[in-house]
Design an enzyme around this catalytic site. Structure first.
Site, short mmCIF file in Angstrom:
data_model
loop_
_atom_site.label_atom_id
_atom_site.label_comp_id
_atom_site.label_asym_id
_atom_site.label_seq_id
_atom_site.Cartn_x
_atom_site.Cartn_y
_atom_site.Cartn_z
N ASP A 282 -35.67 38.03 28.51
CA ASP A 282 -34.97 37.28 27.47
C ASP A 282 -35.26 37.83 26.07
O ASP A 282 -36.39 38.17 25.75
CB ASP A 282 -35.40 35.81 27.50
CG ASP A 282 -34.82 35.11 28.72
OD1 ASP A 282 -34.35 35.79 29.64
OD2 ASP A 282 -34.87 33.87 28.73
N ASP B 159 -28.22 33.47 37.50
CA ASP B 159 -29.57 33.78 37.03
C ASP B 159 -30.60 33.64 38.17
O ASP B 159 -30.82 32.55 38.70
CB ASP B 159 -29.89 32.80 35.88
CG ASP B 159 -31.19 33.11 35.19
OD1 ASP B 159 -31.89 34.04 35.61
OD2 ASP B 159 -31.50 32.40 34.22
C1 GLA Z 1 -33.36 32.62 31.84
C2 GLA Z 1 -32.26 33.50 31.28
C3 GLA Z 1 -31.82 32.95 29.95
C4 GLA Z 1 -31.32 31.52 30.12
C5 GLA Z 1 -32.41 30.67 30.77
C6 GLA Z 1 -31.89 29.30 31.14
O1 GLA Z 1 -34.51 32.66 31.06
O2 GLA Z 1 -32.69 34.82 31.18
O3 GLA Z 1 -30.81 33.76 29.40
O4 GLA Z 1 -30.16 31.52 30.90
O5 GLA Z 1 -32.91 31.28 31.94
O6 GLA Z 1 -32.87 28.50 31.72
#
Ligand code: GLA
Length: 737
Positions: free
Chosen positions: A553, A486
Site C-alpha cells: 500500500d 484483494d
Molecule cells: C489492502 C489494499 C488497500 C485497500 C485495503 C482495504 O490493504 O492493498 O488498497 O484496499 O486493503 O482494506
C-alpha cells in the site's frame, strides 16, 4: 592553500565541543523477541548482537517475520553538557524514525511512546513520525556523570522494520532548539507560519519572512516582525502569495540573547496548468474499447463552459448520445473499430474529434483507468453519501471533463452476514447498490467495487470465498464495471495449501474469479490486488486481469511514493500493454486520511508534480484517492492537465522507464503513439539542482530536437538550451520530437 596548524586546531576544538553537546549512536545492542525485563538498566545484553540504527533491520540478518524486538544503548551523561545550554531544562532523546511503533525506557522508566502495538490491544503504525522524547534535566531518572541505559521496545507490523532514518541522539537543548516552525497554507494563496516552543522559558527575537522566486532567486517580498515565544504561546505569521508562481518562502528567527538563529523554507502550492479555454476542448486520446454486446457507458471528456451540445453524425446503431451531458450509451454487437466524428459546441466555440470505439473480445481498458477510489480518503468509514459526494464533485469540478470516470468503493461496504441464499449483502451504509449504479451510469460514470478471494477482506469484512459465482452475478445485477480483488484473507487458505510455493497457487483464486467475471454480460475491469506476489506482472494478463498492483500500500509520504514509483514498479515496464496495466497504487494527492479524519497530503507540491508525472510515464492506473468534494484548485489543476494526462493515456500503451540515473538525477522516457517521446527529469535528492539535458544527449538520443514542449506549463521551450532548474523531489516533464 595548506591549512595552518591554528585553523586545524580550531576545527578540532569546535568539533570536540559539538561532540560534547550531542551523544550519538550509529549502533545499538539488538535482540528480537519481547521481554519487559529488558527495559531495566541492569538487564544482561552482553550476548546481544549489534545493529545499525540508521537503517531498517531488513537486510541486517534479522528474520523477515520479526515483530517485537528491543534495542539498547549504554551511555555516560556528562554534567558538562548541561552547562552548554542556556536553559538546562530538558534532555532530548531523538530516536529518528521507527517502523512501526515503539516504547522508550530510560533506566527502566518509560519516557515516550509512539503508535500502538498489539500489546495495547490495538495496532496503529506511526512509522513516519519523528520520535523526540524529553526528560526533565532534574529528573531522578537521569544519572548525571554516571551510567545510563536507553532501551527501546519496537513492534513491527510489516516490512520494513526497526529504527531508521538517522543516528540516535541525546542532547541538552538550548532555548532556541525548542523552537518549531510549522508552515501551512491557511487557505489558497495564503501562507501561514506558526512558531512554537517546547520550552517554558520565553525566547525573543526577530522573525524575517522572504518570498523568493524559485527560478530566478529574486526576493519578491520581505516581512519583519519582533516576536516572543514560549510553550503554549506560539506566534503566527500570515503572508499572501501569488499561487501561479513557483516560490519559496524562507523564514529566519534570530534569538536576541544568544544571536543564534534557525530558519525554515517552505514551498507553497503552485499551479502550472494553464486555465482551460472557455470554448470546447477534447481532453482524451480518443479511443475507448468494449466487448461486443457489453453495455457501453462513456462520458466524452470535453472541457469548456456549459451548456454544451454534443453531436455525432455517424452514430452507429445500438448507441445513444445524451446531447447535453455528452454521454454515450448502448451496446454494439459487431466487433471492429467504429470511427465517430464527435462535435462539441458551446457559446464560445466548437471543437471536433475523430474518435475510435474499439469493439472486440479483448478490447476493454485500452488505456489505464482514470477515476476515484474511496480507500485513501475514507478508509473503512466510506458511506454511500460520501461516494455520491465525490462523484458529484468529479462532475462539478470538471474532472469528468478530463476522462476521470470510475467511481470505486473500496473495502467496508459488506454486511457481516450473507443473505440466506448465500448472496452477498450490503451493510447499512449502502442502502442500494443498484440505485447507486444506475445514478452513476446516468451521469456517464462507471461503478467499481472491492472484494477478496479470502473469507475476509483486509478490513475484516466478508470476502468472496466459496461464493465467487454468486458475487460476480450480484456485481452484474448492480451494474458493476470494476472489481478490485484483494488477496488479504486468502493468505490463510494459501498457507495450508501443499503447493503454496508455486506460481500456480497464487494464480488459482484469480483464475477462479476471472471465469465468473467474464461470464457476466458486461465489461468488468478486473483489478488484482495482491501486492506483487509471485511477480504478478508476469502472469496477470493470463487471468485476464486489466491491472495488478505491483507493490504494497502507498502512503502519502515521499519515502513511500519513492519506494513504489522509482524502485519497485520500474522493472515491470515490459508487461504493460493496452488492456493490462501495472498498478503502483492509488494517487495520494488532495485530502487523504484513510479514516473519518482527512488532512492535506503530506507530499510537498513538488513531490505531487513528481507523483503525477511518474504515474503518467509509467502508464499507471490514475485513481484519485482523496475527497473530491474538498479538492482545492491546486489539486484540480494537478489532475486536469490534458497534455500530462495524454502521456498516461497514450494509446500505444508502452510503459516508460528509467534511461539515466546520475546521482540524484533520474531521467525517464516513454515512447508515444505519435512518434514523439515523453521525458521526465526527476531530482530525487534533497537539494535543488540544475540539469542540462545536453549532458545525456547520446543516451537519450536527442541530438537533433525539432520541438521541446513543457507539458505542465503547456509551452514550447528552446530546442538548444536544455538546462532546467529542478526543485528537490521535483520534476520537469517534457515531450520531445
Ligand atoms: C489492502 C489494499 C488497500 C485497500 C485495503 C482495504 O490493504 O492493498 O488498497 O484496499 O486493503 O482494506
Amino acid at each position: 592553500m595548506k591549512k595552518s596548524f591554528f585553523t586545524l586546531l580550531l576545527a578540532a576544538l569546535a568539533s570536540t565541543q559539538l561532540q560534547a553537546q550531542v551523544i550519538e549512536f550509529r549502533e545499538a545492542k539488538f535482540r528480537a523477541g519481547d521481554n519487559m525485563e529488558w527495559k531495566a538498566s541492569n538487564a544482561d545484553d552482553s550476548q546481544w548482537r549489534n545493529i545499525d540504527v540508521t537503517r531498517n533491520w531488513d537486510n541486517q540478518g534479522v528474520p523477515g517475520n520479526t515483530t517485537y524486538a528491543w534495542y539498547r544503548v549504554h551511555f555516560k551523561l556528562p554534567k558538562s553538557m548541561l552547562e552548554q545550554s542556556d536553559i538546562r531544562e530538558n534532555v532530548l532523546f531523538d530516536l529518528a524514525k521507527i517502523d512501526d511503533t515503539d516504547e522508550a525506557y530510560l533506566n527502566g522508566h518509560l519516557i515516550g511512546k509512539t503508535g500502538k502495538m498489539p500489546s495495547d490491544g490495538e495496532y496503529r503504525s506511526a512509522w513516519s513520525q519523528p520520535r523526540k522524547y524529553y526528560v526533565k534535566a532534574n529528573s531522578s531518572w537521569l544519572n548525571w556523570d554516571g551510567d545510563n541505559v536507553l532501551s527501546i521496545r519496537v513492534y513491527n507490523g510489516g516490512e520494513p522494520g526497526g529504527i531508521f532514518g538517522d543516528k540516535l541522539k541525546i542532547s541538552v537543548p538550548s532555548r532556541i532548539d525548542g523552537l518549531m516552525m510549522r508552515h501551512t497554507e491557511a487557505q489558497q494563496g495564503m501562507y501561514r507560519m506558526e512558531m512554537s516552543s517546547d520550552f517554558t522559558s520565553a525566547i525573543s527575537g526577530k522573525l524575517v519572512a522572504e518570498v523568493i522566486d524559485f527560478d530566478t532567486d529574486e526576493v519578491i517580498s520581505k516581512t519583519e516582525k519582533k516576536v516572543s515565544v514560549k510553550k503554549g504561546k506560539p506566534v503566527n505569521l500570515n503572508l499572501p502569495y501569488d499561487e501561479t508562481r513557483c516560490v519559496r518562502i524562507r523564514t529566519t528567527f534570530t534569538d536576541a540573547a544568544s544571536k543564534k538563529s534557525i530558519s525554515g523554507s517552505y514551498s507553497p502550492k503552485y499551479i502550472l496548468t494553464p486555465k482551460a479555454p472557455e470554448a470546447p476542448r477534447f481532453n482524451t486520446t480518443g479511443v475507448f474499447g468494449a466487448r461486443p454486446k457489453s453495455p457501453i457507458i462513456y462520458r466524452i471528456p470535453v472541457s469548456g463552459v456549459r451548456p454544451m451540445k454534443f453531436t455525432i453524425k455517424n452514430l452507429p446503431n445500438g448507441l445513444k448520445l445524451d446531447e447535453e451531458k455528452g454521454v454515450l450509451s448502448g451496446s454494439l454487437s459487431r466487433g471492429g473499430d467504429y470511427h465517430l466524428n464527435i462535435v462539441a459546441e458551446n457559446a464560445k466555440g466548437k471543437a471536433e474529434m475523430d474518435f475510435t470505439l474499439r469493439i472486440g473480445d479483448n478490447k476493454m481498458a485500452q488505456t489505464p483507468p482514470m477515476g476515484w477510489n474511496s480507500w485513501n480518503c475514507w478508509g473503512l468509514s466510506i458511506t454511500q453519501d460520501r461516494v455520491i459526494s465525490s462523484a458529484q464533485a468529479l462532475i462539478d469540478k470538471g474532472l469528468a471533463d478530463y476522462g476521470y470516470s470510475y467511481i470505486n468503493i473500496d473495502d467496508g461496504w459488506e454486511a457481516p452476514e450473507r443473505n440466506a441464499d448465500g448472496t452477498i449483502a450490503v451493510n447499512e451504509k449502502f442502502p442500494s447498490m443498484k440505485n447507486l449504479g444506475d445514478w452513476l451510469h446516468g451521469e456517464g460514470l462507471k461503478f467499481g467495487i472491492y472484494s477478496s478471494p479470502g473469507d475476509l477482506t483486509c478490513g475484516g469484512y466478508l470476502g468472496s470465498i466459496d461464493h465467487e459465482k454468486q458475487d460476480a452475478e450480484s456485481y452484474n445485477s448492480w451494474g458493476i464495471d470494476y472489481l478490485k480483488y484483494d488477496w488479504c484473507g486468502y493468505g490463510k487458505k494459501h498457507n495450508t495449501e501443499r503447493d503454496n510455493q508455486t506460481v500456480a497457487s497464487f494464480v488459482r483464486p484469480y483464475l477462479l474469479m476471472e471465469k465468473y467475471l467474464r461470464e457476466q454480460p458486461r465489461d468488468i475491469f478486473y483489478s488484482l490486488c495482491q501486492y506483487g506476489m509471485a511477480d504478478v506482472w508476469k502472469w496477470g494478463h493470463a487471468v485476464d486481469a486489466n491491472s495488478w498492483r505491483t507493490t504494497g500500500d502507498i502512503a502519502d509520504t515521499w519515502e513511500s511514493m519513492y519506494d513504489i514509483g522509482f524502485k519497485r514498479n520500474e522493472s515491470t515496464y515490459p508487461y504493460a500493454q493496452p488492456g493490462h496495466w501495472n498498478d503502483p497504487d492509488m494517487l495520494i494527492v488532495g485530502k487523504v486520511g484513510w479514516s473519518d479524519n482527512l488532512r492535506d497530503s503530506r507530499l510537498t507540491p513538488d513531490e505531487q508534480y513528481t507523483h503525477i508525472s511518474l504515474w503518467s510515464i509509467m502508464a499507471s492506473n490514475m485513481l484519485i484517492g482523496c475527497d473530491i468534494a474538498q479538492m482545492d484548485d491546486f489539486t484540480v489543476a494537478l489532475l486536469c492537465n490534458h497534455e500530462v494526462n495524454a502521456i498516461n493515456q497514450d494509446i500505444l500503451g508502452k510503459q516508460g522507464k528509467r534511461a539515466v540515473e546520475d546521482g540524484d538525477i533520474q531521467i525517464w522516457t516513454r515512447e508515444l503513439s505519435d512518434g514523439t517521446r515523453a521525458i521526465g527529469i526527476f531530482n530525487v535528492g534533497t537539494e535543488d539542482a540544475t540539469v542540462n539535458l545536453a549532458k545525456y544527449s547520446n543516451v537519450l538520443n536527442i541530438n537533433n530536437l525539432k520541438t521541446v514542449r513543457d507539458l505542465w506549463r503547456q509551452k514550447d521551450l528552446s530546442t538548444t538550451n536544455l538546462s532546467y532548474k529542478i526543485a528537490k523531489h521535483g520534476v520537469r516533464l517534457l515531450k520531445v520530437k
